[in-house]
Design an enzyme around this catalytic site. Sequence first.
Site, PDB file in Angstrom:
ATOM      1  CG  HIS A 170      -6.718   9.318   0.181  1.00  0.00           C
ATOM      2  ND1 HIS A 170      -6.800   8.020  -0.249  1.00  0.00           N
ATOM      3  CD2 HIS A 170      -6.954  10.092  -0.899  1.00  0.00           C
ATOM      4  CE1 HIS A 170      -7.074   8.007  -1.553  1.00  0.00           C
ATOM      5  NE2 HIS A 170      -7.178   9.260  -1.968  1.00  0.00           N
ATOM      6  CG  ASN A 226     -12.200  10.618  -5.227  1.00  0.00           C
ATOM      7  OD1 ASN A 226     -13.225  11.286  -5.357  1.00  0.00           O
ATOM      8  ND2 ASN A 226     -11.014  11.055  -5.629  1.00  0.00           N
ATOM      9  CB  CYS A 251      -0.906  -0.006   1.227  1.00  0.00           C
ATOM     10  SG  CYS A 251      -1.786   1.544   1.474  1.00  0.00           S
ATOM     11  CG  HIS A 271      -4.487  -0.445   5.020  1.00  0.00           C
ATOM     12  ND1 HIS A 271      -3.958   0.216   3.930  1.00  0.00           N
ATOM     13  CD2 HIS A 271      -5.457  -1.258   4.532  1.00  0.00           C
ATOM     14  CE1 HIS A 271      -4.576  -0.191   2.833  1.00  0.00           C
ATOM     15  NE2 HIS A 271      -5.483  -1.094   3.167  1.00  0.00           N
ATOM     16  CG  HIS A 305      -4.073   4.082   3.430  1.00  0.00           C
ATOM     17  ND1 HIS A 305      -3.171   3.303   4.138  1.00  0.00           N
ATOM     18  CD2 HIS A 305      -4.495   5.043   4.296  1.00  0.00           C
ATOM     19  CE1 HIS A 305      -3.051   3.781   5.373  1.00  0.00           C
ATOM     20  NE2 HIS A 305      -3.853   4.847   5.488  1.00  0.00           N
ATOM     21  CG  HIS A 331      -8.307  14.439  -2.235  1.00  0.00           C
ATOM     22  ND1 HIS A 331      -7.275  14.420  -3.144  1.00  0.00           N
ATOM     23  CD2 HIS A 331      -8.894  13.208  -2.309  1.00  0.00           C
ATOM     24  CE1 HIS A 331      -7.235  13.235  -3.742  1.00  0.00           C
ATOM     25  NE2 HIS A 331      -8.208  12.485  -3.262  1.00  0.00           N
TER      26      HIS A 331
HETATM   27  P1  5GP Z   1      -7.466   9.341  -5.096  1.00  0.00           P
HETATM   28  O1  5GP Z   1      -7.463   9.465  -6.597  1.00  0.00           O
HETATM   29  O2  5GP Z   1      -7.221   7.916  -4.657  1.00  0.00           O
HETATM   30  O3  5GP Z   1      -8.663   9.955  -4.426  1.00  0.00           O
HETATM   31  O4  5GP Z   1      -6.247  10.207  -4.605  1.00  0.00           O
HETATM   32  C1  5GP Z   1      -4.934   9.726  -4.569  1.00  0.00           C
HETATM   33  C2  5GP Z   1      -4.049  10.930  -4.546  1.00  0.00           C
HETATM   34  O5  5GP Z   1      -2.758  10.511  -4.171  1.00  0.00           O
HETATM   35  C3  5GP Z   1      -3.911  11.625  -5.906  1.00  0.00           C
HETATM   36  O6  5GP Z   1      -4.367  12.960  -5.812  1.00  0.00           O
HETATM   37  C4  5GP Z   1      -2.423  11.517  -6.217  1.00  0.00           C
HETATM   38  O7  5GP Z   1      -1.905  12.676  -6.838  1.00  0.00           O
HETATM   39  C5  5GP Z   1      -1.816  11.283  -4.850  1.00  0.00           C
HETATM   40  N1  5GP Z   1      -0.587  10.509  -4.893  1.00  0.00           N
HETATM   41  C6  5GP Z   1      -0.352   9.367  -5.600  1.00  0.00           C
HETATM   42  N2  5GP Z   1       0.881   8.915  -5.360  1.00  0.00           N
HETATM   43  C7  5GP Z   1       1.457   9.794  -4.487  1.00  0.00           C
HETATM   44  C8  5GP Z   1       2.750   9.841  -3.859  1.00  0.00           C
HETATM   45  O8  5GP Z   1       3.628   9.007  -4.057  1.00  0.00           O
HETATM   46  N3  5GP Z   1       2.967  10.890  -3.016  1.00  0.00           N
HETATM   47  C9  5GP Z   1       2.020  11.844  -2.772  1.00  0.00           C
HETATM   48  N4  5GP Z   1       2.358  12.831  -1.945  1.00  0.00           N
HETATM   49  N5  5GP Z   1       0.805  11.816  -3.334  1.00  0.00           N
HETATM   50  C10 5GP Z   1       0.509  10.792  -4.171  1.00  0.00           C
HETATM   51 ZN    ZN Z   2      -2.382   1.447   3.622  1.00  0.00          ZN
END
Ligand code: 5GP
Ligand code: ZN
Length: 111
Positions: free
Chosen positions: A97, A84, A3, A45, A95, A99
Amino acid sequence: MDCLFCKIIAGDIPCTKVYEDDKILCFKDINPQAEVHALVVPKLHIACANEITDENSAVVAYIFKKIPEIAKLLGVSDYRIINNCGEGAGQTVMHLHFHILSGANLGERLV
Ligand code: 5GP
Ligand code: ZN
């Protein structure tokens, strides 16, 4: 566990930290979609919002309790919180999160 965010939490992958304590980590998104774009994750997690249960929901409440403090660290008072849940909704990292997005011209359809 394979992850990405667990690896960031463990310090195996670097990140730009905004806030950290024993339960949560906030770091800058690597691909910002707004002037300010950070992610808040529980250290535990939890794959996605569908996996929030009686047993683990306290950390979700804790994240929201800490968001005002994190927003101050980010230097913002107006912001959008987005989660999301599931690939179909755009979740790319499995995982949980949140934003935090802020800045000029924050569009209505961001993320
Ligand atoms: P999701 O699309 O799952 O809601 O958001 C995942 C977020 O994680 C995306 O906005 C993407 O830019 C961010 N992200 C992906 N890989 C990394 C990483 O290695 N480091 C950081 N800081 N952000 C990441
Ligand atoms: Zn995780």
